[in-house]
Design a protein around this motif. Structure first.
Motif, PDB file in Angstrom:
ATOM      1  N   ALA A   1       3.992 -12.596   1.341  1.00 57.08           N
ATOM      2  CA  ALA A   1       3.120 -12.327   0.379  1.00 57.08           C
ATOM      3  C   ALA A   1       3.683 -11.204  -0.469  1.00 57.08           C
ATOM      4  O   ALA A   1       4.206 -10.426  -0.080  1.00 57.08           O
ATOM      5  CB  ALA A   1       1.845 -11.781   0.594  1.00 57.08           C
ATOM      6  N   SER A   2       3.637 -11.524  -1.864  1.00 58.61           N
ATOM      7  CA  SER A   2       4.461 -10.297  -2.724  1.00 58.61           C
ATOM      8  C   SER A   2       3.752 -10.373  -4.230  1.00 58.61           C
ATOM      9  O   SER A   2       3.106 -10.936  -4.609  1.00 58.61           O
ATOM     10  CB  SER A   2       5.832 -10.937  -2.915  1.00 58.61           C
ATOM     11  OG  SER A   2       5.839 -12.100  -3.428  1.00 58.61           O
ATOM     12  N   GLU A   3       3.997  -9.322  -4.662  1.00 57.50           N
ATOM     13  CA  GLU A   3       3.465  -8.846  -6.120  1.00 57.50           C
ATOM     14  C   GLU A   3       4.707  -8.449  -6.921  1.00 57.50           C
ATOM     15  O   GLU A   3       5.476  -7.810  -6.551  1.00 57.50           O
ATOM     16  CB  GLU A   3       2.676  -7.695  -5.824  1.00 57.50           C
ATOM     17  CG  GLU A   3       1.877  -7.439  -7.340  1.00 57.50           C
ATOM     18  CD  GLU A   3       1.310  -5.943  -7.194  1.00 57.50           C
ATOM     19  OE1 GLU A   3       0.203  -5.925  -7.761  1.00 57.50           O
ATOM     20  OE2 GLU A   3       1.880  -5.090  -6.598  1.00 57.50           O
TER      21      GLU A   3
ATOM     22  N   SER B   1      -3.935   4.264  -3.458  1.00 62.06           N
ATOM     23  CA  SER B   1      -3.219   3.137  -4.230  1.00 62.06           C
ATOM     24  C   SER B   1      -2.042   3.001  -3.577  1.00 62.06           C
ATOM     25  O   SER B   1      -1.333   1.818  -3.902  1.00 62.06           O
ATOM     26  CB  SER B   1      -2.977   4.087  -5.655  1.00 62.06           C
ATOM     27  OG  SER B   1      -2.159   3.355  -6.590  1.00 62.06           O
ATOM     28  N   ALA B   2      -1.438   3.977  -2.824  1.00 64.90           N
ATOM     29  CA  ALA B   2       0.114   3.667  -2.114  1.00 64.90           C
ATOM     30  C   ALA B   2      -0.183   2.652  -1.003  1.00 64.90           C
ATOM     31  O   ALA B   2       0.554   2.002  -0.620  1.00 64.90           O
ATOM     32  CB  ALA B   2       0.331   5.142  -1.715  1.00 64.90           C
ATOM     33  N   ARG B   3      -1.380   2.917  -0.591  1.00 69.33           N
ATOM     34  CA  ARG B   3      -1.710   2.000   0.746  1.00 69.33           C
ATOM     35  C   ARG B   3      -1.967   0.608   0.196  1.00 69.33           C
ATOM     36  O   ARG B   3      -2.112  -0.535   1.196  1.00 69.33           O
ATOM     37  CB  ARG B   3      -2.955   2.574   1.433  1.00 69.33           C
ATOM     38  CG  ARG B   3      -2.433   3.642   2.585  1.00 69.33           C
ATOM     39  CD  ARG B   3      -3.548   3.811   3.479  1.00 69.33           C
ATOM     40  NE  ARG B   3      -3.751   2.641   4.352  1.00 69.33           N
ATOM     41  CZ  ARG B   3      -2.894   2.135   5.364  1.00 69.33           C
ATOM     42  NH1 ARG B   3      -1.833   2.894   5.733  1.00 69.33           N
ATOM     43  NH2 ARG B   3      -3.112   0.851   5.787  1.00 69.33           N
ATOM     44  N   THR B   4      -2.696   0.540  -0.809  1.00 69.24           N
ATOM     45  CA  THR B   4      -3.124  -0.867  -1.274  1.00 69.24           C
ATOM     46  C   THR B   4      -2.413  -1.382  -2.420  1.00 69.24           C
ATOM     47  O   THR B   4      -1.275  -1.363  -2.444  1.00 69.24           O
ATOM     48  CB  THR B   4      -4.701  -0.766  -1.759  1.00 69.24           C
ATOM     49  OG1 THR B   4      -4.678   0.218  -2.747  1.00 69.24           O
ATOM     50  CG2 THR B   4      -5.550  -0.233  -0.763  1.00 69.24           C
ATOM     51  N   SER B   5      -3.079  -2.526  -2.983  1.00 74.82           N
ATOM     52  CA  SER B   5      -2.354  -3.008  -3.968  1.00 74.82           C
ATOM     53  C   SER B   5      -0.767  -3.535  -3.562  1.00 74.82           C
ATOM     54  O   SER B   5       0.032  -3.434  -4.477  1.00 74.82           O
ATOM     55  CB  SER B   5      -2.215  -2.129  -5.365  1.00 74.82           C
ATOM     56  OG  SER B   5      -3.559  -1.507  -5.687  1.00 74.82           O
TER      57      SER B   5
ATOM     58  N   SER C   1       5.659  -5.004  -3.284  1.00 74.70           N
ATOM     59  CA  SER C   1       5.455  -5.159  -4.692  1.00 74.70           C
ATOM     60  C   SER C   1       6.969  -5.033  -5.289  1.00 74.70           C
ATOM     61  O   SER C   1       7.820  -4.318  -4.614  1.00 74.70           O
ATOM     62  CB  SER C   1       4.629  -4.205  -5.532  1.00 74.70           C
ATOM     63  OG  SER C   1       5.230  -3.604  -6.275  1.00 74.70           O
ATOM     64  N   PHE C   2       7.476  -5.931  -6.119  1.00 72.18           N
ATOM     65  CA  PHE C   2       8.763  -5.734  -6.818  1.00 72.18           C
ATOM     66  C   PHE C   2       8.549  -5.265  -7.945  1.00 72.18           C
ATOM     67  O   PHE C   2       7.921  -5.868  -8.814  1.00 72.18           O
ATOM     68  CB  PHE C   2       9.344  -7.375  -6.731  1.00 72.18           C
ATOM     69  CG  PHE C   2       9.874  -7.614  -5.265  1.00 72.18           C
ATOM     70  CD1 PHE C   2      11.252  -7.409  -4.695  1.00 72.18           C
ATOM     71  CD2 PHE C   2       8.797  -8.303  -4.525  1.00 72.18           C
ATOM     72  CE1 PHE C   2      11.439  -7.852  -3.663  1.00 72.18           C
ATOM     73  CE2 PHE C   2       9.215  -8.492  -3.288  1.00 72.18           C
ATOM     74  CZ  PHE C   2      10.237  -8.428  -2.581  1.00 72.18           C
TER      75      PHE C   2
END
Ligand SMILES: Cc1cc2nc3c(=O)[nH]c(=O)nc-3n(C[C@H](O)[C@H](O)[C@H](O)COP(=O)(O)O)c2cc1C
Lengths: 397, 475
Positions: free
Chosen positions: B280-282, B376-380, B385-386
């Motif tokens: 999974a990635s963003e 914010s650092a733990r989620t999203s 994320s790239f």
């Protein structure tokens, strides 16, 4: 015949709808022998696309999709007729984005399927069809369906209760999100208004089948917002639900069958009396003169392969005589569902001869792109039963 | 530099595939942005799927959750909530797409094998061989409250149950002989007599006695994805799955996950390259690194606002924390629950609450993070994320292809329905220039496009081995 004379008859004020059953190659078990494609091409998306588009452009208001195990044809060899069928709800969903006006009604079993899944799938069908979805309630009386999910067989007297419970769960789940539950309120960071979501807390009180143990419960709320129509119209075969269940509004329409076309009128009247608020849809098998062959000749040829046994009234004859019959049935019924013997053959005759004639007579409801199934049935879009401002009909539940 | 040697005969393909994960519920999408469209309208799904197909994506992917997530005993109000049924949506998308794979996440605990196998088969045939099933085993009684069967499954049994389920499904998909259906309507029978074998399964959890109703599809049977990260889940994937939807996108982590999976796959008697991995990635991309960073800050501020930050902690503390300043330190009071609950979704299940709170407070203090910054650092998908310019990120991804750390990425767009546009318009061409991304679809089925081999019939070569590994009895 003179269309001018017909269009001024008093019965022309009443406008009904036509539904078409799109299963397999047609209603006749041997229909595949007259189809215009190879047998393997029946079970794919291309075929679903072709038939539903043909039905829509012919002017049918509703397409229905049968489901369930295909009963082995009486006295036929194993595998002689079609033993395969794609899931009905998925065929309807596949048709959703490529059609614009035809209503899509899959048959979905209520006895051996999970009510929570059914409710979500049907609500989703409403989304992908833009509010053109309905539910033809089935209650399997087949031992093979019980065996497939390892449950004990539900006998005839349990079927109506299973069906009614499943309908009730779905209806509550559809209502479990009020229409304006999604608020997307940037100021407070709230995506939904939690006060507009409701647990349905359904618990069946009945002991459905002798050995299957007690009923079941479903907590809710739904995992999908309220369907576009609020409530999908629910169709049930006459006789499945009890008079009490019908008068409580379990079904929005009942499908009536009679052994012969002549006896249909009586059955329609009876269904109307039993469920005054529900629409009445008459079932009719159809074999038409086609391709230079008489309907009786076509039927005899098909029956020589496998006899067509059906509990529905059957019309075998010319397009003109069918037009007359449908005109008269639609004087008392709200709609007629046709089961053509061979889709590739009979649908063509229906499209070219029968539907245009009925339209000229003014007995068919207009096709309205973008309109919902509830519109076609003349039903209001209901408020959620859980909505804070209570509506009078909520008292019925 | 990470040790890139995988071992056990594994050979990197040097290629990447992309999938798109249309997220239905989460704080991952920026619904507060005025550009954000509906999460449930069919047009949103159509737009994303068709854009992905234009970008030669292998798969369009839908998750599943069978009970609405809750927060302190009520449905969760702050994140996106509600999503359509996966297979119904994918059947609709099958008619408006032609090549992209259609992946439905479906749970083995709250379905019946014959019913699910039949519906997946239908989707596979309707789509011309493009269906896949992401097998998940989420099993809590809280979700079970929505089903007839209820919470009947012990957590320890989830994979025993899942394996019997999947094995039964595979036998259903293999039950019709190839070439059984007549070639012409003039044939004497529609299907050759005896060409469909009934499937029986009798085991601890359920009994199936079923005559399958559908032939094999153009890709023989649906592709199997698996998501679930425990050792049991990994072994299950090594035996049964074609692709793992993993939670390990960081390069070093991805490499060690790959090593682990290759080892398990070889031990299960399969080839080292047989199980593909797509984390999974963003992606947060722009023309320049600086713009990308600014975009990231904007995306994060919309994903985790002050309310989301507090609510996130409340879920673990099990109590209201409204009095705490989102821009201040983590709460000094302790959780009121022993274990975090599953009601917020599978990712939140079962952690020791007090222990977690202590650990987090220490970490936040250490790094000087406020509640909001910490959450914010733990989620999203902080880890997944790239962020960067198109060329920068394309270079990073090429390294994944070179080392074979992953076979591709399953991208969660943070904006619906236009969130794939920059990926398809800019990142895909950059990957193609580097020779690590397809320039056309390899074939018409998902199996072909993922480079997967044709499956062996379940009742031939596989059966003997499966009898030994499956915890249920096969009749
Ligand atoms: C990347 C990823 C995605 C997941 N998506 C879902 C999902 O959509 N629905 C669901 O019920 N569970 C989902 N899960 C949860 C797993 O199914 C769950 O953790 C698992 O079945 C329990 O197995 P485990 O103990 O091996 O993790 C996901 C897990 C991972 C790693």
């Amino acid at each position: 015949m003179s269309t001018a004379a017909n269009s001024s008859t008093p019965s022309a004020a009443r406008r009904g709808f036509l539904a078409l059953e799109l299963d397999g190659d047609g209603g006749h078990p041997a229909a595949w022998r007259k189809a215009r494609h190879t047998p393997a091409e029946l079970l794919d998306g291309t075929r679903v696309r072709a038939t539903v588009l043909a039905a829509e452009s012919a002017g049918f208001h509703v397409a229905t999709f049968a489901d369930g195990a295909l009963p082995p044809a009486a006295d036929s060899l194993d595998g002689r007729d079609i033993p395969g069928r794609l899931n009905a709800l998925q065929r309807a969903a596949f048709a959703g984005p490529i059609t614009g006006s035809i209503v899509l009604v899959p048959e979905v079993d209520t006895v051996y399927t999970e009510p929570f899944h059914i409710s979500t799938q049907l609500a989703s069908l409403d989304y992908v069809s833009g509010g053109r979805a309905g539910w033809l309630v089935a209650a399997s009386d087949q031992a093979v369906d019980a065996a497939a999910v390892g449950r004990s067989f539900v006998s005839a007297d349990g079927l109506g209760r299973e069906a009614a419970a499943s309908i009730e769960v779905s209806r509550r789940l559809w209502d479990s999100w009020e229409d304006d539950a999604v608020i997307r309120d940037v100021a407070t960071g709230r995506y939904i208004d939690v006060d507009k979501l409701h647990y349905v807390d359904f618990a069946s009180t009945v002991d459905f089948a002798s050995t299957a143990g007690a009923g079941y419960s479903v907590k809710g709320p739904s995992i999908i917002p309220r369907p576009l129509q609020g409530q999908l119209p629910v169709l049930a075969p006459a006789g499945l639900l009890s008079a009490d269940q019908l008068s409580a509004g379990a079904a929005d329409a009942v499908l009536v069958s009679a052994p012969t076309p002549e006896l249909l009128a009586g059955e329609i009247a009876e269904a109307r009396a039993a469920a005054p608020a529900a629409a009445v849809i008459a079932e009719l098998d159809v074999v038409l003169d086609a391709r230079g062959q008489s309907a009786a000749g076509r039927l005899a040829e098909l029956d020589a392969h496998t006899p067509w046994q059906s509990s529905r009234a059957r019309f075998v004859g010319t397009a003109a005589a069918l037009t007359e019959l449908l005109g008269s049935v639609l004087e008392t019924a709200d709609g007629v569902r046709l089961h053509p013997a061979v889709l590739d053959v009979d649908l063509e005759e229906l499209a070219q001869l029968v539907l245009p004639a009925l339209r000229r007579r003014g007995v068919l409801a207009p096709q309205q792109p973008g309109s919902t199934f509830r519109n076609l049935l003349g039903l209001q879009r209901p408020a959620s039963r859980y909505a804070a401002v209570s509506v009078p009909s909520a008292a019925n539940n | 530099m990470a040790d890139t040697h995988i071992g056990n005969g594994f050979v990197p393909s040097g290629q990447l595939q992309l999938g798109v994960f249309f997220q239905g519920v989460n704080s991952g999408t920026v619904w507060k942005s005025p550009e954000s469209g509906s999460q449930t309208d069919f047009e949103s799904f159509r737009r994303i799927a068709q854009t992905a197909e234009r970008g030669l994506f292998a798969a369009f992917f839908l998750g599943e959750g069978l009970r609405l997530r809750e927060h302190l005993g009520r449905p969760h109000a702050l994140d996106v909530v509600g999503r359509p049924d996966a297979q119904t949506m994918l059947a609709a998308l099958a008619s408006v797409t032609t090549r992209i794979g259609l992946v439905a996440t479906q749970n083995t605990t709250y379905n019946d094998p014959a019913d699910l196998a039949h519906r997946l088969s239908s989707l596979d045939l309707l789509s011309g061989g493009r269906a896949a099933w992401n097998v998940v085993t989420t099993d809590n009684a809280w979700t079970g409250a929505n089903f007839r069967r209820g919470g009947y499954l012990d957590h320890a049994d989830r994979y025993v149950h899942a394996e019997a389920f999947v094995t039964t499904a595979k036998r259903i998909w293999d039950s019709w002989e190839d070439g059984a259906i007549a070639e012409t309507p003039a044939a004497s029978a529609w299907a050759a007599p005896g060409s469909a074998r009934p499937v029986h399964h009798g085991g601890k959890h359920y009994t199936v006695d079923y005559v399958p109703r559908l032939p094999r599809s153009a890709q023989y049977r649906p592709v199997l994805f698996q998501a679930g990260d425990s050792p049991e889940g990994r072994d299950f994937a090594a035996r049964q799955a074609d692709v793992i939807f993993s939670a390990h996108p960081r390069l070093d982590d991805a490499l060690s996950f790959r090593r682990d999976i290759v080892e398990r796959t070889v031990k299960a008697g399969r080839g080292a390259n047989d199980v593909k991995i797509m984390p999974a990635s963003e992606f947060i991309l722009a023309a320049t690194p600086q713009e990308a960073l600014e975009k990231k800050n904007w995306v994060r501020s919309l994903q985790i606002g002050p309310e989301q930050a507090i609510a996130y902690l409340e879920q673990f503390w099990g109590r209201e924390l409204q009095g705490f300043d989102p821009d201040g330190p983590l709460p000094d009071i302790d959780p009121v629950v022993e274990e975090t609950s599953e009601t917020r979704g599978s990712g939140f299940h079962g952690a020791k609450a007090k222990q977690l709170a202590d650990q987090w407070r220490a970490e936040a203090k250490d790094k000087g993070l406020s509640i909001r910054q910490f959450v914010s650092a733990r989620t999203s998908r902080g880890d997944s994320s790239f962020t960067g310019s198109y060329t920068e990120v394309a270079d990073r991804l090429a390294e994944y292809a070179r080392t074979g750390a992953v076979d591709g990425f399953n991208i969660s767009p943070w904006l619906i329905p236009t969130g794939l546009d920059d990926i398809v318009n800019h990142l895909v061409p950059a990957l193609q220039e580097r020779g690590v991304y397809p320039t056309e679809y390899a074939g018409s089925t998902l199996r072909e496009n993922l480079g997967l081999a044709t499956p062996v019939r379940q009742d031939n070569a596989d059966t003997v081995r499966l009898r030994l590994t499956v915890g249920e009895q096969l009749l």
